[in-house]
Design a protein around this motif. Sequence first.
Motif, short mmCIF file in Angstrom:
data_model
loop_
_atom_site.label_atom_id
_atom_site.label_comp_id
_atom_site.label_asym_id
_atom_site.label_seq_id
_atom_site.Cartn_x
_atom_site.Cartn_y
_atom_site.Cartn_z
N PRO A 205 33.92 52.55 16.06
CA PRO A 205 34.93 53.60 15.90
C PRO A 205 35.43 53.70 14.46
N VAL A 206 35.50 52.53 13.78
CA VAL A 206 35.96 52.52 12.38
C VAL A 206 34.98 53.30 11.51
N ASP A 207 33.69 53.00 11.69
CA ASP A 207 32.66 53.68 10.90
C ASP A 207 32.62 55.17 11.22
N GLU A 208 32.82 55.47 12.50
CA GLU A 208 32.77 56.87 12.92
C GLU A 208 33.91 57.66 12.28
N ASP A 209 35.09 57.05 12.25
CA ASP A 209 36.25 57.69 11.60
C ASP A 209 35.93 58.00 10.14
N LYS A 210 35.38 56.97 9.47
CA LYS A 210 35.06 57.10 8.05
C LYS A 210 34.02 58.20 7.85
N PRO A 216 33.11 66.15 7.60
CA PRO A 216 33.86 66.66 8.76
C PRO A 216 33.09 67.64 9.63
N THR A 217 32.05 68.29 9.07
CA THR A 217 31.35 69.31 9.86
C THR A 217 30.21 68.74 10.68
N GLN A 218 29.73 67.54 10.26
CA GLN A 218 28.55 66.98 10.90
C GLN A 218 28.85 66.44 12.30
N HIS A 219 27.92 66.60 13.21
CA HIS A 219 28.12 66.04 14.55
C HIS A 219 27.86 64.55 14.52
N SER A 220 28.53 63.84 15.41
CA SER A 220 28.36 62.39 15.39
C SER A 220 27.46 61.93 16.54
#
Length: 226
Positions: A205-210, A216-220
Amino acid sequence: MKYVTATDAGLISCHACGHLQARARPKAGQAHQRCGRCNSPLHLRHPDSLMRTWALLIAAALLYIPANLLPVMHTASLVGDEDDTIMSGVVYFWTSGDAPLAVIVFIASILVPMLKLTVIALLCITSQRRSTWRPIERSKLYRLVEFIGRWSMLDIFVVTLTVALVRFQSLAVITAGPGAIAFGSVVILTMMASMQFDPRLIWDPVDEDKHQQQHPTQHSQDRPHE
Ligand SMILES: [Zn+2]
């Protein structure tokens, strides 16, 4: 703190042999991509890590009750029979002047298993909620649990030693009670629970937040999910 994870770089590592390789689609008829070196199925994270950890943890927590309530030691002597739970053993050592032994048994048999159960539950809950709360401290807690794991048999050792000493001193027959089996199971189940937990889940979750802050536009969707 700047780093690139294998997932970011499109790589995947093998749980079995550690080989790092490019991610690819699984071959026809296979559910997962296989390791190019040892042919093990590859996963971004240990599969069902949280579910397995929870299952083992709940089993350990349930057995913690009989481990403390049922007698771990049965003493049969000329004076009569006696059943001892872990706590009554601690009290016995304390009142008979063996304070250090009482402290060791209390820490190893009551305090440490309880702390381990609490820490693993905390790690599971926070990872499940994809929390970004204090990841470094949580990683330290995980390492602590892993470190304590190898000392978990200490209390079994203490009981064995006591049995040997008491046998030597008196005409008593000492056998392990049902509590000892429950206690041994708690120790083993907790060790297995901590092994099933994938510590990388703390950081996802930390990496995902970063990652989202940077792009901001890219899908995760390419990022590992439990
Ligand atoms: Zn491999």
